[in-house]
Structure formats: C-alpha cells, structure tokens
Write an enzyme that holds these catalytic residues in place. Structure first.
Site, short mmCIF file in Angstrom:
data_model
loop_
_atom_site.label_atom_id
_atom_site.label_comp_id
_atom_site.label_asym_id
_atom_site.label_seq_id
_atom_site.Cartn_x
_atom_site.Cartn_y
_atom_site.Cartn_z
N GLU A 96 28.50 -10.29 34.07
CA GLU A 96 29.27 -9.09 34.41
C GLU A 96 29.25 -8.81 35.91
O GLU A 96 28.32 -9.19 36.62
CB GLU A 96 28.69 -7.87 33.67
CG GLU A 96 28.91 -7.94 32.16
CD GLU A 96 28.60 -6.63 31.43
OE1 GLU A 96 29.41 -6.21 30.60
OE2 GLU A 96 27.54 -6.02 31.69
N CYS A 109 29.51 -5.40 42.85
CA CYS A 109 28.13 -5.75 42.46
C CYS A 109 28.22 -7.04 41.65
O CYS A 109 28.88 -7.07 40.61
CB CYS A 109 27.54 -4.61 41.62
SG CYS A 109 25.91 -4.99 40.94
N CYS A 116 18.34 -13.30 32.95
CA CYS A 116 17.33 -13.11 34.00
C CYS A 116 15.95 -13.45 33.44
O CYS A 116 15.63 -13.06 32.32
CB CYS A 116 17.36 -11.67 34.49
SG CYS A 116 16.18 -11.34 35.83
N CYS A 120 11.65 -7.38 33.34
CA CYS A 120 11.36 -5.96 33.60
C CYS A 120 11.65 -5.14 32.33
O CYS A 120 12.67 -5.34 31.67
CB CYS A 120 12.20 -5.44 34.76
SG CYS A 120 11.86 -6.28 36.32
N CYS A 123 15.16 -3.02 31.85
CA CYS A 123 16.44 -3.60 32.28
C CYS A 123 17.12 -4.42 31.18
O CYS A 123 16.50 -5.27 30.54
CB CYS A 123 16.19 -4.49 33.50
SG CYS A 123 17.69 -5.19 34.20
N GLY A 163 20.46 -11.00 36.89
CA GLY A 163 19.73 -12.12 37.50
C GLY A 163 18.91 -11.71 38.70
O GLY A 163 19.06 -10.61 39.24
N SER A 195 19.16 -7.51 46.36
CA SER A 195 18.03 -6.82 45.75
C SER A 195 17.13 -7.82 45.05
O SER A 195 17.60 -8.73 44.36
CB SER A 195 18.56 -5.80 44.74
OG SER A 195 17.49 -5.10 44.14
N CYS A 337 23.03 0.63 37.16
CA CYS A 337 21.90 -0.27 37.41
C CYS A 337 21.15 -0.57 36.12
O CYS A 337 20.77 0.36 35.40
CB CYS A 337 20.91 0.36 38.37
SG CYS A 337 21.64 0.80 39.92
#
Ligand code: SAH
Length: 348
Positions: A96, A109, A116, A120, A123, A163, A195, A337
């Site tokens: 995405e 973005c 990923c 975390c 997320c 990712g 990031s 986010c």
C-alpha cells in the site's frame, strides 16, 4: 516467468548503469536519457516509448522487463482527500501507499518491503511477517504511479509505509538516488523522510552516506523494559545504543533526528515515561512527534486519553523539547501510521 528471470529490471538501474547497458548494445550517447525519461513517465511497456526505433524497443523487451503495479484498490478519504492505493505487483504480491495533501505540498508515503520482519506489537504492517524486499523500481513505481493516477503533483516522500527501509538498505538507497535524479522525479533529499525502528548498524551505514534526508526514528519508549515489550528490535539494540547512534548520525550529517512516539494507553504514556524521555532528549535539539495510537484491532492496544497526552506534552515542553502531534489523515480509509497492510483479508 522463466524468461523473465533472465531479464533485468530496467527501472532499478541508475542512470549511469542504464547508459553503460545501452552503449554496450551499440546505442548512441543520448539514448540513456531518453529511456530514463520514459521510465519515469512512467511507461507501462517498451512499445509506449514511441521516439525509440522499433528494433530497439524489441531489443529492450528481450533484455529487460518493466515493473508496472496495477491498482488493486483505491480509496479516497471523504474527510481530507487522502488517497490510499493497494498495488498489485508484477509477481502478484501487494503493498500500500498513501498520498496526503498538505499545505506545503502533496506527500506520498511509500512501502519498502512486502510485509515487515520487525514485529512491533502495535503495527498492522508486520502481521504475517516479511515476504520479500521491494526492488528500487517497485518503490519508485509507488511515487510515479500514485502521481499519475491521482493527478496530484508529488513534492515530498516519506518512507513510512509497509516494511523497514533499513532492512532493505541497498534497494532503498538506490531508490533515493533514482527519485532524486534531475532526469526523473527530481525530488530533493530535504523533501524526503526515512523512518526506521532502530537498526543501529544500518543507521551508521546511512550516516556514512551523509544524505540530506530527514531521519525519523520510531522510539516509542525511553526505557528498555517498555521498549523491548512492544518492539523486538530493542532486544538487539537497546535505547541507549540507539540514541548514541542518533547522536553519531547528527554529527556526521548535521541533520537533526525526529523521534516518533505512538501514545499507547497505560503502556508508554505515564509520568515515568514522560520524565525519562525528557531526561534522555533534553539538550539534544531533537524533535518528538507524538502519534495518537491508530486502531489496529489485532494488537489489543488502545490510544492514550487526551488528558494523558496533554500531561505528557506538558512535561516535555517544560524541558524545552520540541513536541508536535501528528495529524491523523484519512481516518475513514485506514490510511494512518501503522494501519497499512500487505493485503486486505477480504482479498485473500
Ligand atoms: N519500519 C519503519 C517505517 C514505518 S513508519 C519504522 O518502524 O519506523 C510508520 C510509523 O508508524 C512508525 O513510527 C511506526 O512505529 C508507527 N506506527 C506503527 N503502528 C502504529 C499505530 N498503530 N499507531 C500509531 N503509529 C504507529
């Protein structure tokens, strides 16, 4: 597919590599610029490159392949015009991207990996782990095709999608060079933010390149006990090791780090955390970007209350730490986010 394995990904080539490849094919010096231009249009096939001789187009198609993502789904926020794309890549995988309309310019973005590996706890991008790296061309495609489809001129890029960019270091750096090139998108490094969750050895490697992009670090807790609970990467590089790397990064590049901090109710938002965060960042000139936790139902975590956030901000501001709260865009299309996903369940 077998044939494709023998062909090269032309859009991942740097201009000088493209030039060398075309000269080796006996082409004149001006050809590389012409082809690079078409790649950035972006052309979806070699046949579209109408100012190239037909014989060359055929030779290119034999030797190279062209990535071109398809729009699997496009959602436009009724509230703020944010656009979210779910792309289907050449091999059927999905990622995405989000186009945000800020006053200072349209920002895309982009994702750097299919899934990923970082794990975390809060997320959605990491659910199901990592499938593969994205090629430089596939990261660039998100910028090119989002601009083309949305008809919104892109002036800023954030590597904050699905990712971990520093886990796909070489392709990400290649992407940065491609998107920065004057013959292509020509987006300045100062208009790009990257990031990371804090892969320290790669932060040092990035520092050695001394790029002028903005490095954002997902800190999310100032103490190892809390951070290791929500971010497994902290077990490899702990908070102080990470902050030391951030200092080295600033010394080498002259660019201040921006720290991201998602406010999670009763997890990292107490007065203890606010005070320790202030202790660790005071005097560094760093910037803290608080993100009210976005909803990821699988995580079981909840956002901090507005009162808790106010108190947290107060503690940091009293210590002269520069704090902002990240605006939530596209809340009606899950474009915020941590909400980007490799693939939507309903498509499986
Ligand atoms: N892997 C990189 C790039 C992701 S950027 C990184 O970790 O930095 C996405 C940002 O959103 C990161 O700061 C991430 O920690 C944060 N994030 C993830 N899930 C979130 C959620 N549910 N609410 C708010 N922020 C979240």
């Amino acid at each position: 597919m077998t044939e494709k394995l023998n062909r090269e990904d032309i859009k991942s080539l740097l201009p000088e590599e493209l030039d060398a490849a075309l000269r080796a094919m006996g082409e004149p010096a001006f050809r590389a610029k012409q082809v690079f231009r078409w790649l950035n249009v972006p052309a979806a096939s070699f046949d579209e490159m109408t100012n190239l001789p037909k014989a060359l187009r055929e030779k290119l198609a034999e030797r190279f392949y062209l990535t071109a993502p398809a729009v699997e789904r496009k959602q436009v926020s009724a509230l703020d015009g944010t656009v979210k794309y779910l792309w289907r890549l050449n091999d059927g995988n999905h990622v995405e991207s989000v186009v945000m309309r800020y006053e200072h310019g349209n920002t895309v973005c982009v994702s750097s990996e299919v899934g990923c590996p970082m794990g975390c706890a809060f997320c959605a991008s990491t659910i199901g782990g990592k499938v593969r790296n994205l090629a430089a061309s596939e990261i660039l495609d998100q910028v090119l095709w989002a601009q083309k489809d949305s008809e919104l001129k892109i002036s800023n890029i954030v590597l904050m999608g699905i990712g971990e960019p520093l886990d796909n270091f070489d392709n990400v750096v290649r992407f940065l060079k491609l998107v920065n090139d004057p013959g292509g998108m020509n987006i300045g490094m100062r208009h790009i933010s990257l990031s990371t969750c804090g892969i320290v050895e790669k932060i040092d490697k990035l520092a050695s390149l001394a790029l002028q992009l903005t490095l954002s670090v997902s800190l999310h807790a100032p103490d190892n006990e809390t951070r290791s609970k929500i971010m497994p990467v902290n077990r490899a590089w702990d908070v102080d090791t990470l902050l030391a790397a951030c200092r080295r990064y600033f010394e080498r590049t002259g660019r201040r780090i921006s720290f991201e901090y998602a406010m999670i109710r009763d997890v990292n938002d107490t007065p203890f955390h606010a005070k320790l965060l202030a202790d660790k960042l005071e005097g560094t000139g760093s910037h803290v970007n608080l993100i009210p936790l976005n909803d990821v139902p699988e995580s079981g975590l909840r956002p901090s209350t507005p009162e808790t956030m106010r108190a947290f901000i107060g503690t940091l501001e009293k210590r002269n730490i520069n704090v902002t709260v990240r605006r939530k865009l596209g809340p009606d299309i899950e474009a915020s986010c941590g909400q980007l996903r490799r693939e939507r369940e309903e498509l499986r």
